[in-house]
Scaffold this motif. Structure first.
Motif, short mmCIF file in Angstrom:
data_model
loop_
_atom_site.label_atom_id
_atom_site.label_comp_id
_atom_site.label_asym_id
_atom_site.label_seq_id
_atom_site.Cartn_x
_atom_site.Cartn_y
_atom_site.Cartn_z
N GLY A 17 -4.69 58.00 80.11
CA GLY A 17 -5.26 56.68 79.84
C GLY A 17 -4.90 56.16 78.46
O GLY A 17 -4.62 54.97 78.29
N TYR A 18 -4.87 57.04 77.49
CA TYR A 18 -4.49 56.63 76.13
C TYR A 18 -3.03 56.20 76.08
O TYR A 18 -2.70 55.16 75.51
CB TYR A 18 -4.74 57.77 75.14
CG TYR A 18 -4.34 57.43 73.74
CD1 TYR A 18 -5.13 56.59 72.96
CD2 TYR A 18 -3.16 57.91 73.20
CE1 TYR A 18 -4.76 56.26 71.67
CE2 TYR A 18 -2.79 57.59 71.91
CZ TYR A 18 -3.59 56.76 71.15
OH TYR A 18 -3.23 56.43 69.88
N GLU B 108 0.72 49.53 77.73
CA GLU B 108 0.37 48.21 78.28
C GLU B 108 -0.28 47.30 77.25
O GLU B 108 -0.63 46.16 77.56
CB GLU B 108 -0.60 48.38 79.47
CG GLU B 108 0.02 49.06 80.66
CD GLU B 108 1.06 48.20 81.34
OE1 GLU B 108 0.88 46.96 81.39
OE2 GLU B 108 2.05 48.76 81.81
N VAL B 109 -0.49 47.77 76.05
CA VAL B 109 -1.13 47.05 74.94
C VAL B 109 -2.50 46.51 75.40
O VAL B 109 -2.79 45.32 75.34
CB VAL B 109 -0.24 45.91 74.41
CG1 VAL B 109 -0.81 45.34 73.12
CG2 VAL B 109 1.19 46.39 74.17
N ARG B 110 -3.31 47.44 75.89
CA ARG B 110 -4.67 47.12 76.31
C ARG B 110 -5.65 47.97 75.50
O ARG B 110 -5.27 48.94 74.86
CB ARG B 110 -4.87 47.41 77.79
CG ARG B 110 -4.08 46.53 78.69
CD ARG B 110 -4.44 46.78 80.11
NE ARG B 110 -3.75 45.83 80.97
CZ ARG B 110 -4.03 45.67 82.22
NH1 ARG B 110 -4.98 46.38 82.79
NH2 ARG B 110 -3.37 44.79 82.94
#
Length: 72
Positions: free
Chosen positions: A26-27, A33-35
């Protein structure tokens, strides 16, 4: 009794490892994805997925093992 402990321990191990790997993946995914990275949401989703997968594989293999023994 021993089979139940094996199932419980496999569930615990799978959930812990899924939480760890879910956090790592997730990291990395959020960085690519720059989220924003929400660790609790990602970890819980990975743990639930692993719990369902471990129990699903157990139930499928349990049914196939008992049906092959009854055919002999």
């Amino acid at each position: 009794m021993a089979l139940d402990m094996k199932l419980i321990s496999s569930n615990i191990v799978a959930v812990l490892w899924a939480y760890i790997f879910g956090e790592i993946i997730g990291y990395i995914g959020s960085a690519l994805e720059v989220r924003t990275w929400d660790p609790s949401q990602i970890g819980i989703a990975a743990a639930i997925t692993a719990f369902i997968a471990v129990n699903g594989i157990y139930l499928i293999s349990k049914d196939s093992a008992t049906s092959s023994k009854s055919k002999e």
